[in-house]
Design a protein around this motif. Structure first.
Motif: not given
Length: 126
Positions: A57-64
């Motif tokens: 998630x840290x890699x793929x969802x920076x906005x979130x």
């Protein structure tokens, strides 16, 4: 860690150490090896995500991740996220979204963003 352009006097040894650290960070991102525990982020920030999926998630969802940490993180965690994703990227994301009051305050404190002047846009999750 200060960005290199803000450092006035740098010895060659210091420069090499900073460059080496930066290259390690870039390599870990490129090889998908981010570890949220090494970043100083609490597990509680990601209460709705399976622990084995947090690094992904840290890699793929920076906005979130940026919004989540600005809304629920402490000062050290916010600083870690800014360091991870960069000041410019963090500013761009936070300027575009409707934030809760605490996140607006942290955006002003850390990044000097005046989020009250932007059009209110609904956040994709609340």
């Amino acid at each position: 860690m200060l960005p290199l352009y803000k450092i006035q006097e740098v010895t060659s040894k210091d420069f090499i150490q900073q460059l080496t650290r930066l290259l390690r960070e870039v390599n870990s991102i490129l090889t998908n090896q981010i570890d949220f525990k090494n970043l100083g982020l609490r597990r509680e920030l990601f209460w709705d995500i399976n622990e084995v999926d947090i690094d992904k998630t840290l890699i793929e969802s920076d906005e979130w991740v940026i919004v989540r940490v600005f809304e629920y993180g402490n000062l050290e965690e916010i600083a870690a996220v800014i360091h991870l994703y960069g000041e410019r990227n963090s500013k761009e994301i936070l300027k575009l979204l409707s934030l809760r009051p605490m996140a607006r305050s942290m955006a002003k404190l850390f990044l000097d963003i005046d989020t009250n002047t932007k059009e209110e846009r609904p956040l994709y999750f609340k």
